[in-house]
Design a protein around this motif. Structure first.
Motif, mmCIF file in Angstrom:
data_model
loop_
_atom_site.group_PDB
_atom_site.id
_atom_site.type_symbol
_atom_site.label_atom_id
_atom_site.label_comp_id
_atom_site.label_asym_id
_atom_site.label_seq_id
_atom_site.Cartn_x
_atom_site.Cartn_y
_atom_site.Cartn_z
ATOM 1 N N PRO A 186 13.533 20.004 41.681
ATOM 2 C CA PRO A 186 13.323 18.838 40.932
ATOM 3 C C PRO A 186 14.590 17.953 41.158
ATOM 4 N N VAL A 187 14.268 16.581 41.254
ATOM 5 C CA VAL A 187 15.512 15.695 41.242
ATOM 6 C C VAL A 187 16.035 15.596 39.980
ATOM 7 N N ARG A 188 15.686 15.959 38.544
ATOM 8 C CA ARG A 188 16.202 16.220 37.381
ATOM 9 C C ARG A 188 15.901 17.275 36.805
ATOM 10 N N GLU A 189 16.674 17.857 35.918
ATOM 11 C CA GLU A 189 16.343 19.201 35.129
ATOM 12 C C GLU A 189 15.382 18.580 33.972
ATOM 13 N N GLY A 190 14.467 19.617 33.797
ATOM 14 C CA GLY A 190 13.396 19.531 32.870
ATOM 15 C C GLY A 190 12.223 18.769 33.132
ATOM 16 N N LEU A 191 11.938 18.661 34.339
ATOM 17 C CA LEU A 191 10.734 17.891 34.896
ATOM 18 C C LEU A 191 9.637 18.916 35.259
ATOM 19 N N LEU A 192 9.848 20.045 35.659
ATOM 20 C CA LEU A 192 9.057 21.023 36.168
ATOM 21 C C LEU A 192 9.178 22.449 35.605
ATOM 22 N N GLY A 193 8.044 23.086 35.044
ATOM 23 C CA GLY A 193 8.279 24.482 34.727
ATOM 24 C C GLY A 193 6.987 25.199 35.169
ATOM 25 N N LEU A 194 6.849 26.473 34.496
ATOM 26 C CA LEU A 194 5.755 27.353 34.727
ATOM 27 C C LEU A 194 5.148 28.053 33.167
ATOM 28 N N ALA A 195 4.008 28.267 33.250
ATOM 29 C CA ALA A 195 3.277 28.789 32.031
ATOM 30 C C ALA A 195 2.222 29.712 32.442
ATOM 31 N N ARG A 196 2.173 30.853 31.852
ATOM 32 C CA ARG A 196 0.832 31.750 32.143
ATOM 33 C C ARG A 196 -0.224 30.887 31.723
ATOM 34 N N PRO A 197 -1.444 30.820 32.662
ATOM 35 C CA PRO A 197 -2.423 30.355 32.426
ATOM 36 C C PRO A 197 -3.140 30.170 31.145
ATOM 37 N N ASP A 198 -2.905 31.298 30.474
ATOM 38 C CA ASP A 198 -3.561 31.632 29.183
ATOM 39 C C ASP A 198 -2.794 31.447 27.903
ATOM 40 N N LYS A 199 -1.554 30.953 28.208
ATOM 41 C CA LYS A 199 -0.594 30.959 27.220
ATOM 42 C C LYS A 199 0.262 29.687 27.144
ATOM 43 N N ASP A 200 0.330 29.024 25.948
ATOM 44 C CA ASP A 200 0.936 27.555 25.907
ATOM 45 C C ASP A 200 2.460 27.705 25.606
ATOM 46 N N ALA A 201 3.237 28.440 26.584
ATOM 47 C CA ALA A 201 4.703 28.390 26.277
ATOM 48 C C ALA A 201 5.293 28.559 27.625
ATOM 49 N N LEU A 202 6.323 27.813 27.787
ATOM 50 C CA LEU A 202 7.052 27.484 29.226
ATOM 51 C C LEU A 202 7.846 29.065 29.155
ATOM 52 N N LEU A 203 7.686 29.431 30.434
ATOM 53 C CA LEU A 203 8.672 30.555 31.047
ATOM 54 C C LEU A 203 9.923 30.274 31.299
ATOM 55 N N GLU A 204 10.746 31.373 31.200
ATOM 56 C CA GLU A 204 12.268 31.294 31.327
ATOM 57 C C GLU A 204 12.601 32.146 32.635
ATOM 58 N N ALA A 205 13.271 31.482 33.433
ATOM 59 C CA ALA A 205 13.737 32.219 34.635
ATOM 60 C C ALA A 205 14.916 33.146 34.213
ATOM 61 N N PRO A 206 14.976 34.221 35.207
ATOM 62 C CA PRO A 206 14.207 34.604 36.207
ATOM 63 C C PRO A 206 12.772 35.200 35.855
ATOM 64 N N TYR A 207 11.628 34.723 36.692
ATOM 65 C CA TYR A 207 10.353 34.815 36.234
ATOM 66 C C TYR A 207 9.912 36.327 36.473
ATOM 67 N N ASP A 208 9.150 36.691 35.469
ATOM 68 C CA ASP A 208 8.233 38.205 35.880
ATOM 69 C C ASP A 208 7.146 37.710 36.707
ATOM 70 N N ALA A 209 6.652 38.782 37.323
ATOM 71 C CA ALA A 209 5.790 38.737 38.341
ATOM 72 C C ALA A 209 4.288 38.393 37.682
ATOM 73 N N GLY A 210 3.430 37.699 38.420
ATOM 74 C CA GLY A 210 2.268 37.416 37.763
ATOM 75 C C GLY A 210 1.871 36.008 38.258
ATOM 76 N N LEU A 211 0.560 35.618 37.722
ATOM 77 C CA LEU A 211 0.128 34.222 37.999
ATOM 78 C C LEU A 211 0.832 33.333 37.169
ATOM 79 N N ALA A 212 1.316 32.012 37.488
ATOM 80 C CA ALA A 212 1.717 31.171 36.568
ATOM 81 C C ALA A 212 1.250 29.690 37.150
ATOM 82 N N GLU A 213 1.079 28.725 36.073
ATOM 83 C CA GLU A 213 0.593 27.458 36.271
ATOM 84 C C GLU A 213 1.627 26.584 36.211
ATOM 85 N N LEU A 214 1.801 25.709 37.218
ATOM 86 C CA LEU A 214 2.906 24.525 37.159
ATOM 87 C C LEU A 214 2.668 23.788 36.103
#
Length: 359
Positions: A186-214
Motif C-alpha cells: 500500500p502507498v500509505r499505512e492503514g489503507l488495506l487489511g484482512l479479516a476472516r470472512p465470518d468475523k468483523d475484526a481486522l487481523l494482525e500480522a503475522p497472519y495465521d493460516a486460513g481464508l481471509a477477506e481483503l
C-alpha cells in the motif's frame, strides 16, 4: 466503533452529496466530495509512481469509465505523474492499438484479461509484433489474473509488468506489487487489511493460516473514513505473512466477471418473476483470454423449453441488470423440482456465497 460494510449493505445514497460513483447495477452509491476527489487523485498518483510511472511516460488507460469505473480517475492521476495521459475505455482492441500509437504511449493500464486479449489479437488478427508498440510499462488492475499472465506480458512486450490494487468501491488504486512480490505494498499505512470472512475484526500480522477477506479502510474519505469495507476478494493465507497478498478468490453474494461485480440475489429476484423457471446455474469460465458467463436455466414445463420467447425473457432480465454479457442456455429436459441456485466458477475464483460457511 468501526462500521463493517459489504456491497449488500452499502449505505443508501439518497442523501449523498458531491460526485456520486454509481455501480452499473445501481446498488452502490459512493459519494466523493471535492476534498475526496483531491485525496483519491493523490492516492492514485502515489500508486502509479510506486509502480514505476515517471515524468517521461505517456499513459493510455483502457478501463471502464461508466458509473464506478476507475478509468477517468486513473487517467487524471497519471496526468499528474507522467508527461501525458488518456482514458480510451476497454473495448475495441483495434481502437486501443490505434490510440496507443497515436498517443505514443509508453505505458498501458488495463485489466489482466484485457492485456492478454490485446496481445492475442496483435498476433492472430492484426499481425503486429507487440514490440512495435514500444511499451515500457503494463499495469494490471481490476481482475484476478490467470497464472503466468505477468510473465507472458513482460516477455512479449519486453516491459515492466506490475499489478495495481484498486478499492473496488471507490476505484482508487491504493497498492501495487511486482510479480515477484509475495504481498501488495500500500502507498500509505492503514489503507488495506484482512479479516476472516465470518468475523468483523481486522487481523494482525503475522497472519495465521486460513481464508481471509481483503478489507479497505479509507480513512481519507469524508463519510467512509470510519468504516471497514469488505471487498468480496479473498486469499488463502499460508501463515506467517506480514503483508496482504493479492486476491486470488472472491466470496459473498457478488461474483467478479470481466472486472464487474454480478449480484447473485438480483439475478435470483429477476428470475423469480419469470413463470416456469424451476432452477438455474451460473457457469463462469476463462477458456481463452476473457471471462465468459452462461446462465443454464431449467424450466418446469416442456412447452417452455421449446418456446424461444421464454429464453428471450430470461435474456432480457439479465440485460436489464448488468452490462456483463451472459449467455442464456436452456436445458433440454424440463423438471418441476425446484432447487437452490448454483454458481460454478471453472476459473476457481468464487468460493461461496455465505461468508459464515467459509474458512
Amino acid at each position: 466503533m468501526t462500521s463493517w460494510i459489504t456491497r449488500a449493505n452499502f449505505p443508501a445514497g439518497g442523501a449523498a452529496r458531491g460526485l456520486l460513483l454509481v455501480s452499473p447495477e445501481g446498488d452502490v452509491v459512493a459519494p466523493l466530495s471535492a476534498a475526496d476527489r483531491d485525496a483519491a487523485r493523490a492516492l492514485a498518483a502515489e500508486t502509479l509512481r510506486a509502480a514505476g510511472i515517471g515524468e517521461t511516460d505517456r499513459v493510455v488507460v483502457a478501463l471502464n469509465d461508466d458509473g464506478d469505473g476507475p478509468g477517468p480517475l486513473v487517467a487524471q492521476a497519471a496526468a499528474d505523474v507522467a508527461r501525458a495521459a488518456a482514458s480510451v475505455g476497454p473495448r475495441g482492441r483495434m481502437r486501443l492499438h490505434t490510440a496507443l500509437e497515436r498517443v505514443g504511449a509508453t505505458a498501458l493500464v488495463t485489466t489482466p484479461t484485457g492485456a492478454m486479449d490485446l496481445l492475442a489479437r496483435l498476433h492472430l488478427e492484426f499481425l503486429i509484433d507487440p514490440l512495435d508498440l514500444e511499451l515500457r510499462h503494463v499495469l494490471l488492475v481490476g481482475e484476478i489474473p490467470s497464472p503466468n499472465t505477468a510473465a507472458q506480458l513482460a516477455a512479449e512486450f519486453e516491459a515492466s509488468v506490475r499489478e495495481l490494487y484498486a478499492d473496488p468501491f471507490l476505484g482508487v488504486p491504493i497498492a501495487q506489487r511486482a510479480p515477484s512480490d509475495a504481498v501488495l505494498t500500500p502507498v500509505r499505512e492503514g489503507l488495506l487489511g484482512l479479516a476472516r470472512p465470518d468475523k468483523d475484526a481486522l487481523l494482525e500480522a503475522p497472519y495465521d493460516a486460513g481464508l481471509a477477506e481483503l478489507v479497505t479502510t479509507p480513512a481519507w474519505h469524508s463519510t467512509l473514513g470510519g468504516t471497514a469495507l469488505r471487498t468480496g476478494q479473498a486469499v488463502r493465507l499460508a501463515g506467517g505473512e506480514q503483508g496482504v497478498p493479492a486476491p486470488a478468490h472472491t466470496v459473498g453474494e457478488h461474483v467478479l466477471v470481466r472486472g464487474r461485480w454480478l449480484s447473485l440475489p438480483k439475478i435470483a429476484a429477476a428470475l423469480s418473476r419469470i413463470d416456469g423457471v424451476s432452477r438455474w446455474e451460473l457457469r463462469i469460465t476463462r477458456e481463452g483470454t476473457l471471462d465468459a458467463a452462461a446462465l443454464h436455466v431449467t424450466f418446469a414445463r416442456d412447452t417452455l423449453v421449446r418456446n424461444p420467447m421464454w429464453k428471450s425473457r430470461v435474456a432480457q432480465a439479465l440485460y436489464s441488470l448488468t452490462p456483463v454479457s451472459i449467455e442464456v442456455v436452456v436445458e433440454p429436459e424440463a423438471s418441476e423440482e425446484r432447487r437452490p441456485p448454483v454458481v460454478t466458477d471453472h476459473r476457481g475464483h468464487h468460493l461461496g456465497r455465505d461468508r459464515s460457511e467459509l474458512s
